[in-house]
Design a protein around this motif. Structure first.
Motif, mmCIF file in Angstrom:
data_model
loop_
_atom_site.group_PDB
_atom_site.id
_atom_site.type_symbol
_atom_site.label_atom_id
_atom_site.label_comp_id
_atom_site.label_asym_id
_atom_site.label_seq_id
_atom_site.Cartn_x
_atom_site.Cartn_y
_atom_site.Cartn_z
ATOM 1 N N LEU A 476 -27.479 -21.162 -5.660
ATOM 2 C CA LEU A 476 -27.337 -20.491 -4.359
ATOM 3 C C LEU A 476 -26.272 -19.397 -4.381
ATOM 4 C CD1 LEU A 476 -27.412 -23.700 -2.107
ATOM 5 C CD2 LEU A 476 -29.318 -22.156 -2.624
ATOM 6 N N HIS A 477 -25.449 -19.382 -5.440
ATOM 7 C CA HIS A 477 -24.359 -18.397 -5.543
ATOM 8 C C HIS A 477 -24.416 -17.732 -6.914
ATOM 9 C CE1 HIS A 477 -22.445 -20.355 -2.031
ATOM 10 N NE2 HIS A 477 -22.822 -21.477 -2.601
ATOM 11 N N ASN A 478 -24.581 -16.404 -6.936
ATOM 12 C CA ASN A 478 -24.610 -15.721 -8.235
ATOM 13 C C ASN A 478 -23.726 -14.474 -8.271
ATOM 14 O OD1 ASN A 478 -26.154 -14.101 -6.611
ATOM 15 N ND2 ASN A 478 -28.121 -14.735 -7.514
ATOM 16 N N LEU A 479 -22.735 -14.433 -7.370
ATOM 17 C CA LEU A 479 -21.797 -13.303 -7.349
ATOM 18 C C LEU A 479 -20.869 -13.372 -8.559
ATOM 19 C CD1 LEU A 479 -20.264 -12.680 -3.781
ATOM 20 C CD2 LEU A 479 -21.290 -10.984 -5.300
ATOM 21 N N VAL A 480 -20.675 -12.225 -9.216
ATOM 22 C CA VAL A 480 -19.710 -12.114 -10.318
ATOM 23 C C VAL A 480 -18.961 -10.806 -10.138
ATOM 24 C CG1 VAL A 480 -19.414 -12.012 -12.829
ATOM 25 C CG2 VAL A 480 -21.260 -13.387 -11.866
ATOM 26 N N CYS A 481 -17.631 -10.820 -10.419
ATOM 27 C CA CYS A 481 -16.871 -9.565 -10.300
ATOM 28 C C CYS A 481 -15.862 -9.457 -11.438
ATOM 29 C CB CYS A 481 -16.168 -9.479 -8.942
ATOM 30 S SG CYS A 481 -14.714 -10.526 -8.759
ATOM 31 N N GLU A 482 -15.320 -8.255 -11.619
ATOM 32 C CA GLU A 482 -14.233 -8.057 -12.570
ATOM 33 C C GLU A 482 -12.964 -8.677 -11.993
ATOM 34 O OE1 GLU A 482 -14.777 -6.894 -15.587
ATOM 35 O OE2 GLU A 482 -16.875 -6.628 -14.994
ATOM 36 N N LYS A 483 -12.016 -9.029 -12.868
ATOM 37 C CA LYS A 483 -10.801 -9.707 -12.399
ATOM 38 C C LYS A 483 -9.935 -8.817 -11.506
ATOM 39 C CE LYS A 483 -8.197 -8.758 -16.657
ATOM 40 N NZ LYS A 483 -7.599 -9.356 -17.870
ATOM 41 N N ASP A 484 -10.082 -7.490 -11.641
ATOM 42 C CA ASP A 484 -9.289 -6.583 -10.786
ATOM 43 C C ASP A 484 -10.046 -6.166 -9.526
ATOM 44 O OD1 ASP A 484 -11.169 -5.030 -12.053
ATOM 45 O OD2 ASP A 484 -9.783 -3.463 -12.697
ATOM 46 N N LYS A 485 -11.197 -6.805 -9.260
ATOM 47 C CA LYS A 485 -11.991 -6.464 -8.071
ATOM 48 C C LYS A 485 -12.098 -7.646 -7.098
ATOM 49 C CE LYS A 485 -13.091 -2.271 -9.377
ATOM 50 N NZ LYS A 485 -12.373 -1.155 -8.727
ATOM 51 N N MET A 486 -11.213 -8.611 -7.229
ATOM 52 C CA MET A 486 -11.288 -9.800 -6.370
ATOM 53 C C MET A 486 -11.032 -9.463 -4.903
ATOM 54 S SD MET A 486 -9.435 -12.539 -8.946
ATOM 55 C CE MET A 486 -9.187 -13.799 -7.689
ATOM 56 N N LYS A 487 -10.040 -8.612 -4.642
ATOM 57 C CA LYS A 487 -9.725 -8.234 -3.254
ATOM 58 C C LYS A 487 -10.927 -7.553 -2.604
ATOM 59 C CE LYS A 487 -6.856 -5.120 -0.524
ATOM 60 N NZ LYS A 487 -5.837 -4.047 -0.581
ATOM 61 N N GLU A 488 -11.525 -6.609 -3.328
ATOM 62 C CA GLU A 488 -12.701 -5.905 -2.781
ATOM 63 C C GLU A 488 -13.854 -6.871 -2.521
ATOM 64 O OE1 GLU A 488 -10.403 -2.819 -5.157
ATOM 65 O OE2 GLU A 488 -10.810 -4.962 -5.241
ATOM 66 N N THR A 489 -13.988 -7.867 -3.388
ATOM 67 C CA THR A 489 -15.052 -8.863 -3.210
ATOM 68 C C THR A 489 -14.824 -9.684 -1.941
ATOM 69 O OG1 THR A 489 -15.294 -8.975 -5.616
ATOM 70 C CG2 THR A 489 -16.262 -10.765 -4.329
ATOM 71 N N VAL A 490 -13.573 -10.076 -1.691
ATOM 72 C CA VAL A 490 -13.231 -10.806 -0.477
ATOM 73 C C VAL A 490 -13.529 -9.944 0.754
ATOM 74 C CG1 VAL A 490 -11.304 -11.739 0.888
ATOM 75 C CG2 VAL A 490 -11.516 -12.330 -1.529
ATOM 76 N N GLU A 491 -13.143 -8.671 0.692
ATOM 77 C CA GLU A 491 -13.384 -7.759 1.818
ATOM 78 C C GLU A 491 -14.878 -7.626 2.093
ATOM 79 O OE1 GLU A 491 -9.583 -4.699 1.473
ATOM 80 O OE2 GLU A 491 -11.292 -4.411 0.149
ATOM 81 N N MET A 492 -15.668 -7.562 1.027
ATOM 82 C CA MET A 492 -17.130 -7.440 1.169
ATOM 83 C C MET A 492 -17.710 -8.706 1.804
ATOM 84 S SD MET A 492 -20.124 -8.602 -0.553
ATOM 85 C CE MET A 492 -19.671 -8.916 -2.242
#
Length: 496
Positions: A476-492
């Motif tokens: 049900l969850h397949n989101l992956v991000c770079e380690k320096d993009k965590m803040k942007e992922t939270v904002e999204m």
């Protein structure tokens, strides 16, 4: 008498227990600690007559003094119920003269359930007590077990949402599948390209972002944490060390006032810190044996008084301990610095900027309660086989690190004190490593779930519900991000 909490980095930052639980992390980046470690107000003999829930109340009431008796007992009753597959909640099994405290009988078959079953209830109660109207966003980094236990605890809990970051290639297949199949409209799971320390540092940076906090408030959100940095995680962990001593007493394994040793497989230092708090509350504990895997930053710390994270990060078969920044150690540093926030802040600043800090001789002298040891990958595998061949008892890789270190300690010191090993995960969570240790040739070509059926035959323990549930569960969850993009992922995720 009310017990207040202070930041390890700023003595002026004083809050109540419920406020500390809500905030998770202090505004200055420090961790909340009680102004003093309270003593038990009932004898261990009296506590031996109570069940797990009864002991939990007697321990937790000492720390959570702004909770009413009714509030605290309700939280405990909701947490320690049929989610656990044994009425004892945390049974003790003896094998080869060692007492294994099984902390994996909860919904996600790891010790994190012991605290994360109650944290959502403590958090919601704290929010009501402090008239919080915002939605609480639980933001957590996991090295494997915290994530699933937190997701299970907070799934569909009204007034909350949860975002878990984990190292994409740094957890076991079962750990990952448990997280990415998690149901709940308020749950989000994100893999990062990096290790656990990257995830943990990223979460801490997001917590410290004042501009982001301001924008969240405008949208009706506020952060809290389910990591072991939250005092609402640490306090419930103290309970099972007090409880286990009283069980050994009740069963006649130990006599009144007899001291025991406790061995804890340790990465983030929260679980062994809870045992240290139990000792300071009055539980007769002789040695706290801190067991590390090949990422032996804590072993080196106890041997030299120097904490140095500047080293190669090693992926091992005990991934929940693959950690180079042991966050909860800060609470111990504060205590041995004489509750001096200034000294603690300087050392944590040195860790952040140079990756290293050195204790003073006076501080080192206060570590005599602890013994540091480590087990190599080879020793971990050998210990699983040794315990199984001798007794038929099957332990997981993390517990094997602890048992291996204990065997070494006993040989080195000839200390025959009765010893409790914190068994932190079910062998089913790491079935491939466990079965390979027992008989590599026989099991190495089997699929994960086939291995678990074999483990059931070998151990005589039925496959837990936590495993059965994920056999055919969809991702049900397949989101992956770079380690320096965590803040942007939270904002999204939050639509900021």
């Amino acid at each position: 008498m009310e017990l207040v909490y202070k930041s390890t980095r700023n003595e002026q930052d004083v809050v109540t227990a419920s406020q500390a639980i809500l905030k998770g992390l202090a505004d200055d980046g420090g961790l909340f600690v009680p102004e003093r470690i309270p003593k038990l107000d009932k004898s261990l003999e009296e506590l031996a007559q109570k069940d797990y829930q009864g002991v939990a109340y007697e321990v937790m009431k000492q720390y959570l003094t702004d909770f009413t008796e009714e509030e605290l007992k309700q939280c405990i009753a909701k947490a320690y119920d049929k989610k656990f597959d044994t009425d004892k909640i945390a049974p003790i099994k003896e094998a080869d003269g060692v007492y294994y405290l099984e902390l994996f009988h909860g919904a996600t078959i790891a010790f994190k359930d012991m605290a994360l079953s109650i944290l959502p209830h403590l958090l919601i109660t704290s929010a009501k007590k402090n008239h919080v109207k915002n939605e609480i966003v639980i933001l957590t980094a996991t090295s494997g077990d915290t994530g699933k236990a937190a997701l299970a605890g907070f799934a569909d809990v009204e007034g909350t949402s949860i975002i878990v970051f984990y190292p994409k290639n740094g957890v076991s297949n079962v750990q990952e599948k448990q997280m990415v199949t998690q149901k709940g409209a308020n749950t989000k799971v994100v893999g990062i390209h990096g290790n656990f320390d990257d995830a943990q540092s990223g979460v801490k940076a997001i917590f410290g972002d004042k501009e982001l906090a301001k924008r969240m408030l405008q949208k009706g959100y506020q952060f809290s944490s389910a990591n072991s940095i939250n005092i609402g995680r640490l306090v419930p962990q103290i309970v099972y060390y007090v409880y286990s001593y009283t069980r050994l007493l009740k069963e006649g394994t130990i006599k009144k006032d007899e001291k025991i040793n406790i061995v804890v497989p340790t990465g983030n230092f929260g679980n062994i810190l809870a045992a240290y708090y139990a000792k300071n509350m009055g539980v007769p504990i002789k040695k706290l044996i801190c067991a590390s895997n090949e990422n032996k930053v804590l072993f080196d710390f106890f041997k030299t008084g120097t904490y140095n994270k500047n080293r190669k990060f090693i992926l091992t078969s005990s991934p929940s301990m693959d950690i180079l920044i042991s966050s909860n150690l800060e609470r111990l540093i504060y205590k041995i610095a004489g509750n001096n926030a200034k000294i603690c802040k300087q050392l944590m600043s040195s860790l952040k900027n140079e990756g290293v800090y050195q204790l003073t001789d006076e501080m080192e002298e206060q570590l005599e309660d602890f013994y540091g040891g480590y087990a190599s990958e080879e020793e971990t595998i050998q210990t699983i086989k040794k315990v199984y061949d001798k007794t038929g008892y099957v332990i997981d890789t993390h517990t094997a690190v602890a048992a291996g270190v204990y065997y070494d300690y006993k040989e080195e010191t000839n200390d025959m004190t009765k010893t409790l090993v914190a068994s932190t995960a079910s062998p089913y969570k790491f079935a491939r490593s466990v079965m390979s240790a027992i008989d590599k040739q026989k099991y190495e070509l089997m699929e994960d779930f086939e291995l678990m059926d074999e483990l059931s035959k070998v151990s005589g323990v039925k496959v837990p519900n936590a495993i059965e549930e994920i056999r055919l569960a969809p991702v049900l969850h397949n989101l992956v991000c770079e380690k320096d993009k965590m803040k942007e992922t939270v904002e999204m995720i939050l639509g900021l």
